[in-house]
Motif scaffolding. Sequence first.
Motif, short mmCIF file in Angstrom:
data_model
loop_
_atom_site.label_atom_id
_atom_site.label_comp_id
_atom_site.label_asym_id
_atom_site.label_seq_id
_atom_site.Cartn_x
_atom_site.Cartn_y
_atom_site.Cartn_z
N ILE A 1 16.97 64.55 21.54
CA ILE A 1 16.70 63.10 21.46
C ILE A 1 16.08 62.62 22.77
CG2 ILE A 1 17.72 60.81 21.14
CD1 ILE A 1 19.97 62.17 19.56
N ALA A 2 16.65 63.05 23.89
CA ALA A 2 16.09 62.70 25.20
C ALA A 2 14.66 63.22 25.31
CB ALA A 2 16.95 63.28 26.32
N TYR A 3 14.45 64.41 24.79
CA TYR A 3 13.12 65.03 24.85
C TYR A 3 12.10 64.20 24.08
CZ TYR A 3 9.54 68.68 24.68
OH TYR A 3 8.37 69.40 24.81
N TRP A 4 12.52 63.62 22.96
CA TRP A 4 11.61 62.76 22.18
C TRP A 4 11.15 61.56 23.03
CZ3 TRP A 4 11.58 57.68 20.51
CH2 TRP A 4 10.62 57.35 19.55
N PHE A 5 12.07 60.96 23.77
CA PHE A 5 11.71 59.84 24.63
C PHE A 5 10.75 60.30 25.75
CE2 PHE A 5 15.74 57.95 22.99
CZ PHE A 5 15.21 56.76 22.52
N GLU B 1 -1.60 80.85 14.73
CA GLU B 1 -0.23 81.32 14.85
C GLU B 1 0.71 80.14 14.62
OE1 GLU B 1 2.71 83.59 18.05
OE2 GLU B 1 0.88 82.62 18.75
N VAL B 2 1.70 80.35 13.79
CA VAL B 2 2.71 79.34 13.55
C VAL B 2 3.93 79.67 14.40
CG1 VAL B 2 4.20 78.23 11.85
CG2 VAL B 2 1.90 78.97 11.19
N LEU B 3 4.24 78.80 15.33
CA LEU B 3 5.38 79.04 16.21
C LEU B 3 6.69 78.80 15.47
CD1 LEU B 3 4.15 77.30 19.50
CD2 LEU B 3 3.95 79.71 18.86
N ASP B 4 7.64 79.65 15.73
CA ASP B 4 8.95 79.54 15.11
C ASP B 4 9.73 78.40 15.77
OD1 ASP B 4 11.53 79.83 14.13
OD2 ASP B 4 11.50 82.02 14.25
N LYS C 1 5.81 69.86 20.69
CA LYS C 1 6.55 68.81 19.99
C LYS C 1 7.87 69.31 19.41
CE LYS C 1 2.15 66.64 18.76
NZ LYS C 1 1.21 66.35 17.68
N ASN C 2 7.87 70.53 18.93
CA ASN C 2 9.03 71.03 18.20
C ASN C 2 9.92 71.98 19.01
OD1 ASN C 2 8.19 69.71 15.75
ND2 ASN C 2 6.64 71.31 15.51
N HIS C 3 9.63 72.07 20.30
CA HIS C 3 10.39 72.99 21.14
C HIS C 3 10.83 72.27 22.42
CE1 HIS C 3 8.04 75.65 18.51
NE2 HIS C 3 9.05 76.49 18.63
N PRO C 4 11.97 71.59 22.38
CA PRO C 4 12.45 70.90 23.58
C PRO C 4 12.49 71.85 24.77
CG PRO C 4 13.79 70.31 21.69
CD PRO C 4 12.88 71.41 21.23
N LEU C 5 11.86 71.42 25.85
CA LEU C 5 11.73 72.30 27.01
C LEU C 5 12.12 71.57 28.29
CD1 LEU C 5 8.92 71.39 28.69
CD2 LEU C 5 7.85 72.42 26.71
N VAL C 6 12.30 72.35 29.32
CA VAL C 6 12.51 71.81 30.66
C VAL C 6 11.43 72.39 31.56
CG1 VAL C 6 14.98 71.52 30.38
CG2 VAL C 6 14.12 73.67 31.28
N PHE C 7 11.05 71.61 32.55
CA PHE C 7 10.06 72.05 33.53
C PHE C 7 10.77 72.57 34.78
CE2 PHE C 7 7.57 69.20 30.93
CZ PHE C 7 6.31 69.78 30.91
#
Length: 255
Positions: free
Chosen positions: A43-47, A70-73, A98-104
């Motif tokens: 949810i935080a990632y969406w913001f 390629e379709v990412l899983d 968009k579909n893979h919440p990540l951290v930098f």
Amino acid sequence: MKIIQILLILLWRAWFFIINIFLIPLWAGASIPFLFKEKYYPIAYWFHQMWARSNLFLMGLWYVLEKDEEVLDKNKQYVIISNHTSIMDIMLIYSLMKNHPLVFVGKAELAKLPFFGFVYKKSNILINRNSLSSCIQVFKKIQEKVDSGKSVCIFPEGGVPNPSIFLGHFKSGAFFIAIKKKISIIPFTIADIKTKFPSYSFIKGSPGKIRIKQHYSISTKNLSLKDKNLLKEKCFNLIKNQLKKFEREKIKINQ
């Protein structure tokens, strides 16, 4: 460069700081309640994505994505790498993944910024590249984030290189983590942002199109740490060759 042109660019660059006076409290601030428990991070990632997309839109920057078939899983984690030329690279990666919440993994200095620094520190992994102990702790934190289900974005150049450098030497951290945790790497090549929103000058830049290439993911399933340098070289050449291709296309269009 004409004085009027310089003034317009300065106004445009100032606009970036003005809009973020409002965007950071709006989007980053809204994410704070969801940063304290791992299960709420998507949810935080969406913001955070909304903050990134708002910045690109309001600055008049848009991207055109060239993508290998390629379709990412959605259920897999990835190590994302890219060349790094501007703060806008971060916003582009947010928008693309968009579909893979990540951290930098980013500079510890940014945590000192008022308000934004708190959100940045809670969301991402900070590194002081001048401190060996900091670098060791970073690897531990990255592994913890991966174990909690997140993807990780690392700019292997280790920061924004001097503008005279076409592509900076890659550091080993991203490839070490990818092999150790058996996570595939997704390389991105980002063109044009070096001139559209440069980090080295406030009197250069303009709105416009940004070209991006999303390469095939590279599996590390059958690799050992002995293969780290070969993997690093492979990714470096992949991004470098794509940057050269983008340059040739740009020259051809301008002829």
